[in-house]
Design a protein around this motif. Structure first.
Motif, PDB file in Angstrom:
ATOM      1  N   ILE A  36     126.016  87.315  15.568  1.00  0.00           N
ATOM      2  CA  ILE A  36     126.470  88.431  16.577  1.00  0.00           C
ATOM      3  C   ILE A  36     126.048  88.065  18.081  1.00  0.00           C
ATOM      4  CG2 ILE A  36     126.959  90.708  16.983  1.00  0.00           C
ATOM      5  CD1 ILE A  36     125.817  91.365  14.053  1.00  0.00           C
ATOM      6  N   ASP A  37     126.932  87.907  18.820  1.00  0.00           N
ATOM      7  CA  ASP A  37     126.526  87.573  20.272  1.00  0.00           C
ATOM      8  C   ASP A  37     125.789  86.421  20.535  1.00  0.00           C
ATOM      9  OD1 ASP A  37     128.157  89.809  21.491  1.00  0.00           O
ATOM     10  OD2 ASP A  37     126.342  91.258  21.472  1.00  0.00           O
ATOM     11  N   CYS A  38     125.963  85.877  21.599  1.00  0.00           N
ATOM     12  CA  CYS A  38     125.374  84.495  21.881  1.00  0.00           C
ATOM     13  C   CYS A  38     124.876  84.331  23.273  1.00  0.00           C
ATOM     14  CB  CYS A  38     126.355  83.436  21.371  1.00  0.00           C
ATOM     15  SG  CYS A  38     125.819  81.814  21.556  1.00  0.00           S
ATOM     16  N   GLY A  39     123.949  85.146  23.594  1.00  0.00           N
ATOM     17  CA  GLY A  39     123.009  85.160  25.072  1.00  0.00           C
ATOM     18  C   GLY A  39     122.689  83.637  25.253  1.00  0.00           C
ATOM     19  N   GLU A  40     122.278  83.490  26.533  1.00  0.00           N
ATOM     20  CA  GLU A  40     121.775  82.362  27.104  1.00  0.00           C
ATOM     21  C   GLU A  40     120.285  82.149  26.241  1.00  0.00           C
ATOM     22  OE1 GLU A  40     120.297  80.302  31.174  1.00  0.00           O
ATOM     23  OE2 GLU A  40     120.905  82.443  31.048  1.00  0.00           O
ATOM     24  N   GLY A  41     120.404  80.634  25.760  1.00  0.00           N
ATOM     25  CA  GLY A  41     119.214  80.420  25.140  1.00  0.00           C
ATOM     26  C   GLY A  41     119.293  80.506  23.488  1.00  0.00           C
ATOM     27  N   THR A  42     120.422  80.976  22.852  1.00  0.00           N
ATOM     28  CA  THR A  42     120.334  81.332  21.496  1.00  0.00           C
ATOM     29  C   THR A  42     120.144  80.079  20.501  1.00  0.00           C
ATOM     30  OG1 THR A  42     122.142  83.196  21.838  1.00  0.00           O
ATOM     31  CG2 THR A  42     121.975  82.070  19.806  1.00  0.00           C
ATOM     32  N   GLN A  43     120.780  79.022  21.061  1.00  0.00           N
ATOM     33  CA  GLN A  43     120.509  77.826  20.210  1.00  0.00           C
ATOM     34  C   GLN A  43     118.873  77.507  20.204  1.00  0.00           C
ATOM     35  OE1 GLN A  43     122.056  73.883  21.043  1.00  0.00           O
ATOM     36  NE2 GLN A  43     122.420  74.423  23.281  1.00  0.00           N
ATOM     37  N   LEU A  44     118.304  77.722  21.220  1.00  0.00           N
ATOM     38  CA  LEU A  44     116.712  77.309  21.043  1.00  0.00           C
ATOM     39  C   LEU A  44     115.887  78.382  20.536  1.00  0.00           C
ATOM     40  CD1 LEU A  44     116.072  76.569  24.965  1.00  0.00           C
ATOM     41  CD2 LEU A  44     116.601  75.056  23.067  1.00  0.00           C
ATOM     42  N   GLN A  45     116.268  79.573  20.315  1.00  0.00           N
ATOM     43  CA  GLN A  45     115.984  80.577  19.618  1.00  0.00           C
ATOM     44  C   GLN A  45     116.015  80.271  17.981  1.00  0.00           C
ATOM     45  OE1 GLN A  45     113.778  82.175  21.415  1.00  0.00           O
ATOM     46  NE2 GLN A  45     114.088  83.957  20.862  1.00  0.00           N
ATOM     47  N   MET A  46     117.487  79.756  17.594  1.00  0.00           N
ATOM     48  CA  MET A  46     117.729  79.214  16.239  1.00  0.00           C
ATOM     49  C   MET A  46     116.678  77.961  15.897  1.00  0.00           C
ATOM     50  SD  MET A  46     121.987  79.428  16.074  1.00  0.00           S
ATOM     51  CE  MET A  46     121.968  79.360  14.471  1.00  0.00           C
ATOM     52  N   ARG A  47     116.475  77.138  16.741  1.00  0.00           N
ATOM     53  CA  ARG A  47     115.441  76.231  16.313  1.00  0.00           C
ATOM     54  C   ARG A  47     114.103  76.914  16.222  1.00  0.00           C
ATOM     55  NH1 ARG A  47     118.009  71.664  14.572  1.00  0.00           N
ATOM     56  NH2 ARG A  47     119.379  70.881  16.135  1.00  0.00           N
ATOM     57  N   LYS A  48     113.768  77.743  17.141  1.00  0.00           N
ATOM     58  CA  LYS A  48     112.283  78.319  17.347  1.00  0.00           C
ATOM     59  C   LYS A  48     111.965  78.928  15.632  1.00  0.00           C
ATOM     60  CE  LYS A  48     109.428  81.448  19.568  1.00  0.00           C
ATOM     61  NZ  LYS A  48     109.251  82.376  20.750  1.00  0.00           N
ATOM     62  N   PHE A  49     113.204  79.664  15.403  1.00  0.00           N
ATOM     63  CA  PHE A  49     112.857  80.572  14.291  1.00  0.00           C
ATOM     64  C   PHE A  49     113.362  79.912  12.838  1.00  0.00           C
ATOM     65  CE2 PHE A  49     112.954  83.628  17.578  1.00  0.00           C
ATOM     66  CZ  PHE A  49     111.618  84.053  17.328  1.00  0.00           C
ATOM     67  N   LYS A  50     113.726  78.380  12.855  1.00  0.00           N
ATOM     68  CA  LYS A  50     114.170  77.583  11.715  1.00  0.00           C
ATOM     69  C   LYS A  50     115.061  78.046  11.019  1.00  0.00           C
ATOM     70  CE  LYS A  50     109.419  75.892  11.325  1.00  0.00           C
ATOM     71  NZ  LYS A  50     108.755  76.116  12.720  1.00  0.00           N
ATOM     72  N   THR A  51     116.301  78.408  11.654  1.00  0.00           N
ATOM     73  CA  THR A  51     117.619  78.903  11.182  1.00  0.00           C
ATOM     74  C   THR A  51     118.533  77.610  10.973  1.00  0.00           C
ATOM     75  OG1 THR A  51     118.319  79.657  13.253  1.00  0.00           O
ATOM     76  CG2 THR A  51     117.260  81.290  12.131  1.00  0.00           C
ATOM     77  N   HIS A  52     119.344  77.694  10.194  1.00  0.00           N
ATOM     78  CA  HIS A  52     120.146  76.480  10.117  1.00  0.00           C
ATOM     79  C   HIS A  52     121.560  76.629  10.886  1.00  0.00           C
ATOM     80  CE1 HIS A  52     117.696  75.402   6.778  1.00  0.00           C
ATOM     81  NE2 HIS A  52     117.807  76.719   6.390  1.00  0.00           N
ATOM     82  N   ILE A  53     121.489  75.930  11.996  1.00  0.00           N
ATOM     83  CA  ILE A  53     122.751  75.739  12.998  1.00  0.00           C
ATOM     84  C   ILE A  53     123.885  75.513  12.189  1.00  0.00           C
ATOM     85  CG2 ILE A  53     123.393  74.753  14.936  1.00  0.00           C
ATOM     86  CD1 ILE A  53     120.812  74.866  16.356  1.00  0.00           C
ATOM     87  N   GLY A  54     123.875  74.295  11.435  1.00  0.00           N
ATOM     88  CA  GLY A  54     124.675  73.604  10.865  1.00  0.00           C
ATOM     89  C   GLY A  54     125.436  74.642   9.818  1.00  0.00           C
ATOM     90  N   LYS A  55     124.896  75.439   9.270  1.00  0.00           N
ATOM     91  CA  LYS A  55     125.441  76.431   8.148  1.00  0.00           C
ATOM     92  C   LYS A  55     126.178  77.776   8.876  1.00  0.00           C
ATOM     93  CE  LYS A  55     122.369  75.154   4.575  1.00  0.00           C
ATOM     94  NZ  LYS A  55     121.230  75.529   3.551  1.00  0.00           N
ATOM     95  N   LEU A  56     126.031  77.754  10.322  1.00  0.00           N
ATOM     96  CA  LEU A  56     126.968  78.689  10.822  1.00  0.00           C
ATOM     97  C   LEU A  56     128.470  79.123  10.489  1.00  0.00           C
ATOM     98  CD1 LEU A  56     126.292  80.941  13.144  1.00  0.00           C
ATOM     99  CD2 LEU A  56     127.164  79.456  14.817  1.00  0.00           C
ATOM    100  N   HIS A  57     128.869  80.234  10.018  1.00  0.00           N
ATOM    101  CA  HIS A  57     130.017  80.486   9.291  1.00  0.00           C
ATOM    102  C   HIS A  57     131.161  81.006  10.484  1.00  0.00           C
ATOM    103  CE1 HIS A  57     133.303  82.666   7.556  1.00  0.00           C
ATOM    104  NE2 HIS A  57     132.997  81.908   6.346  1.00  0.00           N
ATOM    105  N   SER A  58     130.656  81.932  11.207  1.00  0.00           N
ATOM    106  CA  SER A  58     131.532  82.488  12.162  1.00  0.00           C
ATOM    107  C   SER A  58     130.673  83.069  13.389  1.00  0.00           C
ATOM    108  CB  SER A  58     132.456  83.724  11.495  1.00  0.00           C
ATOM    109  OG  SER A  58     133.206  83.152  10.750  1.00  0.00           O
ATOM    110  N   ILE A  59     131.412  83.420  14.499  1.00  0.00           N
ATOM    111  CA  ILE A  59     130.581  84.030  15.830  1.00  0.00           C
ATOM    112  C   ILE A  59     131.236  85.299  16.060  1.00  0.00           C
ATOM    113  CG2 ILE A  59     129.612  83.899  17.861  1.00  0.00           C
ATOM    114  CD1 ILE A  59     129.524  80.816  17.358  1.00  0.00           C
TER     115      ILE A  59
END
Length: 304
Positions: A36-59
Motif C-alpha cells: 500500500i503506497d510507495c513513498g520515496e525510499g520504499t525499496q530500501l526499507q524493504m531491504r532493511k526489514f528483510k521483506t521479499h521484493i520478488g514476491k510482491l503481488h500487487s501495489i
C-alpha cells in the motif's frame, strides 16, 4: 491459521525527516504480499526489514501526492533488474499514467514483465481484487485530491466438522463438503443429525483498513465498521486543528473518534507531521478517546 500481518515501511508525511520514511506498508495475507503506497525510499526499507521484493503481488496507491508514490519508479526498476517475469498490477487513480508512463518509457523501455494499471474510482466503495479466500476493496476518503482507503478482508470460511462425529456416524467423505457448508446429515434409517451437532464455527474473518490521507470523515465509518485493525492518519495534534482542516488532514483525536465510532478493535496512527520530533503527544491525544491505540513506526509488524 494463515498469517495476516502488516509491516510499516514508512509513516511520515510530505516533508522528509530523519525520523520517518514516507508512507508505505506491506500486507501479507493468504501467502500473498501486497503493498500500500510507495513513498520515496520504499525499496530500501524493504531491504532493511528483510521483506521479499520478488514476491510482491500487487501495489495499491491511495492518491498521487509525492510522499505516496515517488518510490514507485525505483521499485519497478529493481524488479526488472531482479528478472521478474510475472505481471504486476498497480491499483491507482487513473491519472497515474501521466506521471508514470514517461518515466518508464525513458528508464525502463524494455521491462521483463508487464505492468497493468487498474484505475480506481475514488467516489465509491468497490471490490478491486478477489479470490477464493480474500477480498480487497477501495473506498473514498476526504483529501485535497481524489484519494482512496483500502479494506483487506478474509472471506467467511466453512464450518469445521468434528472428527469424532465423522467416526461416530460413519459419515462418508462425499458428504463432508455439504456438512461444512451447513447441511444436516441423515443416517441410513432416516434419522436427522443436525448440523450444529457435527460442526463448530471457523474463526471469524479478519479485517484491516487503511485510511491515509484524509480529513475527519464520518462517512467512511460503514466501510471500516468492526475491523480488527485500523490504520488512520494522525498528521497533527489538537493545537493544529485549523492547519489540519486547511490541508484536509486529521488530528490524532479525530482519528480516535473515527475508530471509536466504527467499533474497531485496534487503532494504529501514522502519517506524522515533520514538526513533531517525538509523537507521544499524538498518542496521548488519541488514547484519551480510544485506549487501544498504537503509534506506527518503521519496522512495526502488526499481527491480526
Amino acid at each position: 491459521m494463515n498469517p495476516f500481518e502488516i509491516t510499516i515501511l514508512g509513516c511520515g508525511s510530505a516533508l522528509p525527516t530523519t525520523l520517518h520514511n514516507p508512507s508505505s506498508q506491506l500486507v501479507r495475507l493468504n501467502q500473498k504480499l501486497f503493498m500500500i503506497d510507495c513513498g520515496e525510499g520504499t525499496q530500501l526499507q524493504m531491504r532493511k526489514f528483510k521483506t521479499h521484493i520478488g514476491k510482491l503481488h500487487s501495489i495499491f496507491i491511495s492518491h498521487l501526492h509525492g510522499d505516496h508514490v515517488f518510490g514507485l519508479p525505483g521499485l519497478i526498476s529493481t524488479l526488472d533488474l531482479l528478472g521478474r517475469t510475472g505481471d504486476l498490477n498497480i491499483y491507482a487513480p487513473k491519472e497515474i499514467e501521466t506521471f508514470f508512463k514517461p518515466i518508464l518509457s525513458y528508464f525502463n523501455p524494455h521491462l521483463s514483465f508487464k505492468i497493468n494499471i487498474i484505475a480506481l474510482h475514488p467516489d465509491k466503495f468497490e471490490t478491486i481484487f478477489e479470490n477464493n479466500s480474500i477480498r480487497i476493496s477501495s473506498f473514498p476518503l476526504k483529501h485535497r485530491i481524489a484519494t482512496c482507503g483500502f479494506l483487506f478482508e478474509e472471506k467467511e470460511r466453512p464450518l469445521h466438522i468434528k472428527r469424532e462425529m465423522i467416526d461416530f456416524y460413519h459419515i462418508p467423505i462425499t458428504q463432508i463438503k455439504a456438512i461444512k457448508e451447513g447441511e444436516d446429515f441423515y443416517l441410513a434409517d432416516g434419522t436427522l443429525i443436525p448440523n450444529h451437532t457435527l460442526t463448530f464455527p471457523a474463526a471469524p474473518p479478519r479485517k484491516y483498513a487503511y485510511c491515509s490521507d484524509t480529513a475527519y470523515n464520518p462517512e467512511m465509518i460503514p466501510y471500516i465498521e468492526g475491523v480488527d485493525v485500523l490504520y488512520h492518519e494522525a498528521t497533527f495534534a489538537e493545537n493544529e486543528t485549523v492547519r489540519a482542516h486547511e490541508t484536509y488532514h486529521s488530528t490524532a483525536r479525530e482519528a480516535a473518534e473515527i475508530a471509536k465510532a466504527a467499533h474497531v478493535k485496534k487503532l494504529i496512527v501514522g502519517h506524522f507531521s515533520s514538526r513533531y520530533q517525538e509523537n507521544d503527544i499524538l498518542l496521548n491525544e488519541a488514547m484519551s478517546v480510544f485506549t487501544n491505540t498504537e503509534l506506527a513506526n518503521e519496522g512495526l509488524i502488526i499481527q491480526l
